[in-house]
Design a protein around this motif. Sequence first.
Motif, mmCIF file in Angstrom:
data_model
loop_
_atom_site.group_PDB
_atom_site.id
_atom_site.type_symbol
_atom_site.label_atom_id
_atom_site.label_comp_id
_atom_site.label_asym_id
_atom_site.label_seq_id
_atom_site.Cartn_x
_atom_site.Cartn_y
_atom_site.Cartn_z
ATOM 1 N N TYR A 1 76.539 87.191 0.523
ATOM 2 C CA TYR A 1 77.390 87.896 -0.441
ATOM 3 C C TYR A 1 77.730 87.047 -1.671
ATOM 4 C CZ TYR A 1 78.102 90.788 3.672
ATOM 5 O OH TYR A 1 77.902 91.567 4.776
ATOM 6 N N LEU B 1 65.067 85.941 11.053
ATOM 7 C CA LEU B 1 66.499 86.253 10.997
ATOM 8 C C LEU B 1 67.059 86.527 12.400
ATOM 9 C CD1 LEU B 1 68.275 86.460 8.491
ATOM 10 C CD2 LEU B 1 67.871 88.906 8.459
ATOM 11 N N ILE B 2 66.284 87.247 13.217
ATOM 12 C CA ILE B 2 66.700 87.550 14.594
ATOM 13 C C ILE B 2 66.825 86.254 15.394
ATOM 14 C CG2 ILE B 2 65.933 88.591 16.775
ATOM 15 C CD1 ILE B 2 64.650 90.829 14.940
ATOM 16 N N THR C 1 69.934 84.422 14.514
ATOM 17 C CA THR C 1 71.147 85.063 15.037
ATOM 18 C C THR C 1 71.307 84.823 16.540
ATOM 19 O OG1 THR C 1 70.906 86.777 13.369
ATOM 20 C CG2 THR C 1 72.408 87.241 15.186
ATOM 21 N N VAL C 2 70.225 85.034 17.291
ATOM 22 C CA VAL C 2 70.294 84.830 18.742
ATOM 23 C C VAL C 2 70.563 83.348 19.030
ATOM 24 C CG1 VAL C 2 69.024 84.988 20.920
ATOM 25 C CG2 VAL C 2 68.814 86.817 19.218
ATOM 26 N N MET D 1 71.442 92.371 19.771
ATOM 27 C CA MET D 1 71.443 91.496 18.580
ATOM 28 C C MET D 1 70.204 91.753 17.716
ATOM 29 S SD MET D 1 72.867 87.805 19.853
ATOM 30 C CE MET D 1 72.104 87.690 21.454
ATOM 31 N N SER E 1 81.677 88.474 9.266
ATOM 32 C CA SER E 1 81.921 87.139 9.816
ATOM 33 C C SER E 1 82.543 87.244 11.205
ATOM 34 C CB SER E 1 82.832 86.336 8.884
ATOM 35 O OG SER E 1 82.214 86.207 7.611
ATOM 36 N N ARG F 1 70.298 93.078 13.855
ATOM 37 C CA ARG F 1 69.694 92.383 12.722
ATOM 38 C C ARG F 1 68.663 93.225 11.991
ATOM 39 N NH1 ARG F 1 71.394 87.726 10.030
ATOM 40 N NH2 ARG F 1 71.919 89.541 8.829
ATOM 41 N N LEU F 2 67.988 94.116 12.768
ATOM 42 C CA LEU F 2 66.943 94.956 12.160
ATOM 43 C C LEU F 2 67.509 96.153 11.392
ATOM 44 C CD1 LEU F 2 64.154 95.015 14.917
ATOM 45 C CD2 LEU F 2 64.049 93.899 12.685
ATOM 46 N N PHE G 1 66.631 96.737 7.795
ATOM 47 C CA PHE G 1 65.241 97.022 7.421
ATOM 48 C C PHE G 1 64.838 98.464 7.717
ATOM 49 C CE2 PHE G 1 65.730 92.567 8.629
ATOM 50 C CZ PHE G 1 65.397 91.955 7.431
ATOM 51 N N PHE H 1 80.021 88.294 13.845
ATOM 52 C CA PHE H 1 79.132 87.216 14.309
ATOM 53 C C PHE H 1 79.878 86.220 15.199
ATOM 54 C CE2 PHE H 1 74.880 87.307 12.149
ATOM 55 C CZ PHE H 1 74.980 88.606 11.700
ATOM 56 N N LEU I 1 57.234 92.738 10.474
ATOM 57 C CA LEU I 1 58.524 92.450 11.114
ATOM 58 C C LEU I 1 58.543 91.045 11.707
ATOM 59 C CD1 LEU I 1 59.414 95.803 12.928
ATOM 60 C CD2 LEU I 1 60.516 94.836 10.910
ATOM 61 N N PHE J 1 60.143 87.780 7.781
ATOM 62 C CA PHE J 1 61.571 87.586 7.556
ATOM 63 C C PHE J 1 62.476 88.160 8.673
ATOM 64 C CE2 PHE J 1 65.656 88.248 5.445
ATOM 65 C CZ PHE J 1 65.873 86.974 4.944
ATOM 66 N N PRO J 2 62.238 89.423 9.085
ATOM 67 C CA PRO J 2 63.144 89.975 10.111
ATOM 68 C C PRO J 2 63.157 89.155 11.404
ATOM 69 C CG PRO J 2 61.864 91.727 9.101
ATOM 70 C CD PRO J 2 61.285 90.436 8.603
ATOM 71 N N LEU K 1 80.226 87.982 18.544
ATOM 72 C CA LEU K 1 78.918 87.876 19.208
ATOM 73 C C LEU K 1 78.780 86.531 19.922
ATOM 74 C CD1 LEU K 1 75.721 88.270 16.971
ATOM 75 C CD2 LEU K 1 76.014 86.345 18.464
ATOM 76 N N SER K 2 79.192 85.477 19.254
ATOM 77 C CA SER K 2 79.086 84.139 19.847
ATOM 78 C C SER K 2 79.985 84.018 21.078
ATOM 79 C CB SER K 2 79.466 83.069 18.824
ATOM 80 O OG SER K 2 78.648 83.192 17.685
ATOM 81 N N ILE L 1 78.189 85.894 23.945
ATOM 82 C CA ILE L 1 77.002 85.199 24.459
ATOM 83 C C ILE L 1 77.393 83.894 25.161
ATOM 84 C CG2 ILE L 1 74.814 84.066 23.790
ATOM 85 C CD1 ILE L 1 74.773 87.133 23.664
ATOM 86 N N MET M 1 72.137 81.303 17.101
ATOM 87 C CA MET M 1 73.547 81.078 16.770
ATOM 88 C C MET M 1 74.444 81.494 17.930
ATOM 89 S SD MET M 1 76.020 83.132 14.191
ATOM 90 C CE MET M 1 76.269 84.270 15.554
ATOM 91 N N GLY M 2 74.140 82.663 18.511
ATOM 92 C CA GLY M 2 74.936 83.152 19.634
ATOM 93 C C GLY M 2 74.998 82.135 20.752
ATOM 94 N N PHE M 3 73.849 81.557 21.094
ATOM 95 C CA PHE M 3 73.813 80.604 22.201
ATOM 96 C C PHE M 3 74.378 79.232 21.809
ATOM 97 C CE2 PHE M 3 70.944 83.737 24.054
ATOM 98 C CZ PHE M 3 71.335 83.706 25.384
ATOM 99 N N ARG N 1 77.496 83.476 7.122
ATOM 100 C CA ARG N 1 77.492 84.928 6.895
ATOM 101 C C ARG N 1 77.758 85.256 5.428
ATOM 102 N NH1 ARG N 1 75.552 89.637 8.227
ATOM 103 N NH2 ARG N 1 74.540 88.599 6.515
ATOM 104 N N LEU N 2 78.633 84.440 4.799
ATOM 105 C CA LEU N 2 78.997 84.720 3.405
ATOM 106 C C LEU N 2 77.876 84.391 2.426
ATOM 107 C CD1 LEU N 2 82.757 83.629 3.244
ATOM 108 C CD2 LEU N 2 81.794 85.914 3.581
ATOM 109 N N VAL O 1 80.043 79.701 11.075
ATOM 110 C CA VAL O 1 79.526 81.073 11.181
ATOM 111 C C VAL O 1 79.918 81.866 9.932
ATOM 112 C CG1 VAL O 1 79.775 83.263 12.443
ATOM 113 C CG2 VAL O 1 79.508 81.113 13.704
#
Lengths: 168, 175
Positions: free
Chosen positions: B167, B40-41, B44-45, A148, A28, A152-153, A156, A31, B33, B36-37, A34-35, A38, B47-49, B163-164, B159
């Motif tokens: 889990y 997911l990318i 994430t990207v 990033m 957590s 994430r990869l 995999f 991430f 790729l 799903f991958p 990371l935010s 960015i 989310m960052g922005f 992320r949780l 966030v």
Amino acid sequence: MSPLEIWLRSTYLSQMMHTWWAWPTAESLHFFGLSLLIGTVGLFDLRLLGFAKQIPLIALHRLIPWGIFGYCINVLTGLSFFVGEPDQYLYNPSFQIKMVFMSLAGVNVMLFYLTMFRRVRVLGPGDDAPLPARIIGGASLVFWIGVMTCGRLLTFFRPPAFHWCPWC
Amino acid sequence: MIHNVALLFDIFPFTGWIETTALSVWVRESPSLWAFPFVLILHTVGMGFLVGTNIALDLRVLGFAPRVPLSLFEKFFFVMKIAFFINAISGLLLLIAYPTKALTNPLFYLKLTLIAFGLAQTWMILNQVIRKPFVEMKGIPAKAKVVAATSLVVWAGGVTSGRLLAYTYKHLLAG
């Protein structure tokens, strides 16, 4: 297992990472860090490229310490993951490429401060950044998005399904 | 049978049906790729922005980087909009891939609530601070600073709850 892995796994930090709470907490934080990165460095890069040009670059630069703070969070949490499960990262092609992007981003930052910062800090509202500075800004965005993407990869391309070890 | 206290009806037949659709199967099970991958990318990207730009906005309202003109910060709302769009689409695809996993986890509803709350706060700052020319002269009202500080906590919570999800799920698939 290499001696390095054996030693890392024996550390207190490695043991702690396997408690039920440590890994999700570190993820957590990773991430959120990371935010932070960015949201500050990324916006500065966009301004270098000519976006929101009326904002003086030096004014936006005042947010960079928060990006460095995010970077530090991510180095610490990232190291914790690595110490927690060293083999999942060492032999993972995605992790190796992530480190390449991290290094490129680092060199890029150094280049910026050594060659361009003096010229950029005096720019006022509406001024274009010099072309090399724009290239550095664009490269920064590409490298951090690369970091990033590889991050994430990671899941995999994990051992044992993948086992990349160019130095072995 | 009610599987989750947060839900008033059994959603398993519904989520189970989604899981059989071609789109759901492709995102979840394709070895590409680009399935799903890649989704997911993007998530994430994006989310960052999205979160990152919101953090920068909150920090500015709290008094950091004071030389950045507030009215000009609206330019960066374009970044937020693009990032939100990317994350709405990629998030929907992730939900279609694993509907049972998300919809049976209370944290998923918490995440959506926090995002809605965060966006509402961003909208408040836009209308009460960024678009108010007098704020630049009179200073940022204390109320707005409270909103900005709360916003930081809300995005951090969004966030974290996102992320949780990896889990804390109870059921991965309905089947």
